[in-house]
Design an enzyme around this catalytic site. Structure first.
Site, short mmCIF file in Angstrom:
data_model
loop_
_atom_site.label_atom_id
_atom_site.label_comp_id
_atom_site.label_asym_id
_atom_site.label_seq_id
_atom_site.Cartn_x
_atom_site.Cartn_y
_atom_site.Cartn_z
N ASP A 9 28.81 45.83 87.62
CA ASP A 9 28.00 46.20 88.78
C ASP A 9 27.02 45.08 89.13
O ASP A 9 26.32 45.14 90.14
CB ASP A 9 27.30 47.56 88.59
CG ASP A 9 26.35 47.59 87.42
OD1 ASP A 9 26.29 46.59 86.67
OD2 ASP A 9 25.65 48.61 87.25
N SER A 10 27.00 44.01 88.31
CA SER A 10 26.28 42.79 88.68
C SER A 10 26.81 42.25 90.01
O SER A 10 26.15 41.44 90.66
CB SER A 10 26.42 41.73 87.58
OG SER A 10 27.78 41.56 87.24
N GLU A 53 23.55 43.74 75.10
CA GLU A 53 22.93 42.75 76.00
C GLU A 53 21.47 42.50 75.65
O GLU A 53 20.70 43.44 75.41
CB GLU A 53 23.02 43.23 77.46
CG GLU A 53 22.32 42.25 78.42
CD GLU A 53 22.61 42.41 79.89
OE1 GLU A 53 23.41 43.31 80.25
OE2 GLU A 53 22.04 41.63 80.68
O1 KIV Z 1 27.40 44.15 85.31
C1 KIV Z 1 27.69 43.25 84.51
O2 KIV Z 1 28.12 42.15 84.87
C2 KIV Z 1 27.52 43.53 83.09
C3 KIV Z 1 27.65 42.37 82.16
C4 KIV Z 1 26.48 41.50 82.30
C5 KIV Z 1 27.88 42.79 80.76
O3 KIV Z 1 27.26 44.62 82.71
#
Ligand code: KIV
Length: 275
Positions: A51-52, A189
């Site tokens: 969701d990044s 994380e």
């Molecule tokens: O949303 C994302 O990209 C993530 C990663 C940073 C693990 O959760």
């Protein structure tokens, strides 16, 4: 080109990733688009449609505004671009934390409409019952503990976790509860050095670290960060390229050529047929 080019055509799935616990480190990166998935597929065991995507592609300030529809569109694109790496799609904020039935309906929709092999949730003791509900009904789930970006508005920022003893204990319990609920792997994380190793030793499924030291069973980074597409990246990112500079220089050369009428040239135009 990585030295570990993938050779099989069967797509990896949750049991393959779980079986890698304590073995060759699991290579993971984020992917949001079809062409990028096509490039990463040769090198990665697992691609996360994180969701990044909200921050990296859509310019949102955090991941809270990301919707199920956004995750479905990007999940479909990544599935189309790949054939071997396992694809995991993030469940966005608000789609899995309430009633287990709602979490299941949303997870099932993500799986059906994207064809991905699993979903990821920002996990902990409070979400464990929902993880168990999903797994028992056929949805492979990846957990995510430590720094949880979806909790940024409660935490007041993206800060490393587990520096104080009480927080360390809680994160370890979150990881244990997530694994015991049936998650096939757990992302760890932004935690203080040593905690990731402790979690890795404490749970039976692989840990995938991001800003969590090399003491994990695998690693993940946001692809756009490691390719140098942003001016600023967190301390834990290693930049393997400087694409921001390269893109800017290439676009600058294109702009100069257009303004000087050097582009297009004879090689880039169509000619009428003789006669
Ligand atoms: O949303 C994302 O990209 C993530 C990663 C940073 C693990 O959760």
């Amino acid at each position: 080109m990585s030295s570990h080019r993938q050779d099989s055509t069967r797509r990896l799935a949750a049991p393959d990733i779980t079986a890698r616990k304590g073995k060759t480190p699991i290579v993971c990166l984020t992917a949001y688009t079809s062409p990028m998935a096509e490039i990463l597929d040769d090198h990665c065991d697992l691609m996360l449609v994180g969701d990044s995507v909200g921050m990296v592609i859509h310019g949102l300030p955090n991941t809270v505004g990301v919707t199920l529809e956004m995750m479905i569109l990007h999940g479909q694109a990544v599935m189309r671009g790949s054939r071997r790496a396992m694809v995991v799609v993030d469940m966005p904020f608000g789609s899995y934390e309430g009633a287990a039935e709602t979490a299941y309906a949303n997870a099932a929709r993500l799986m059906k409409e994207t064809g991905a092999q699993a979903v990821k949730v920002e996990a902990g003791e409070t979400i464990a019952a929902n993880i168990e509900y999903l797994v028992k009904r056929g949805v492979p789930v990846m957990g995510h503990v430590g720094l949880r970006p979806q909790a940024v508005l409660v935490d007041g920022g993206f800060r490393a976790k587990g520096r104080a003893a009480e927080e360390r204990r809680r994160i370890l319990e979150d990881a244990r509860a997530t694994a015991e609920a049936g998650a096939f792997a757990v992302v760890v994380e932004g935690v203080a050095e040593g905690l990731a190793r402790e979690i890795t030793e404490a749970i039976e499924v692989p840990t995938i670290g991001i800003g969590a030291s090399a003491g994990c069973d695998g690693q993940i980074l946001v692809t756009d960060d490691m390719l140098g597409l942003f001016d600023w990246t967190p301390k834990f990112v290693r930049r393997y390229a400087d694409l921001r500079t390269e893109i800017s220089q290439a676009v600058g050369r294109y702009a100069d050529d257009v303004r000087a009428r050097r582009f297009p040239g004879p090689a880039e135009i169509y000619f009428a047929k003789a006669g």
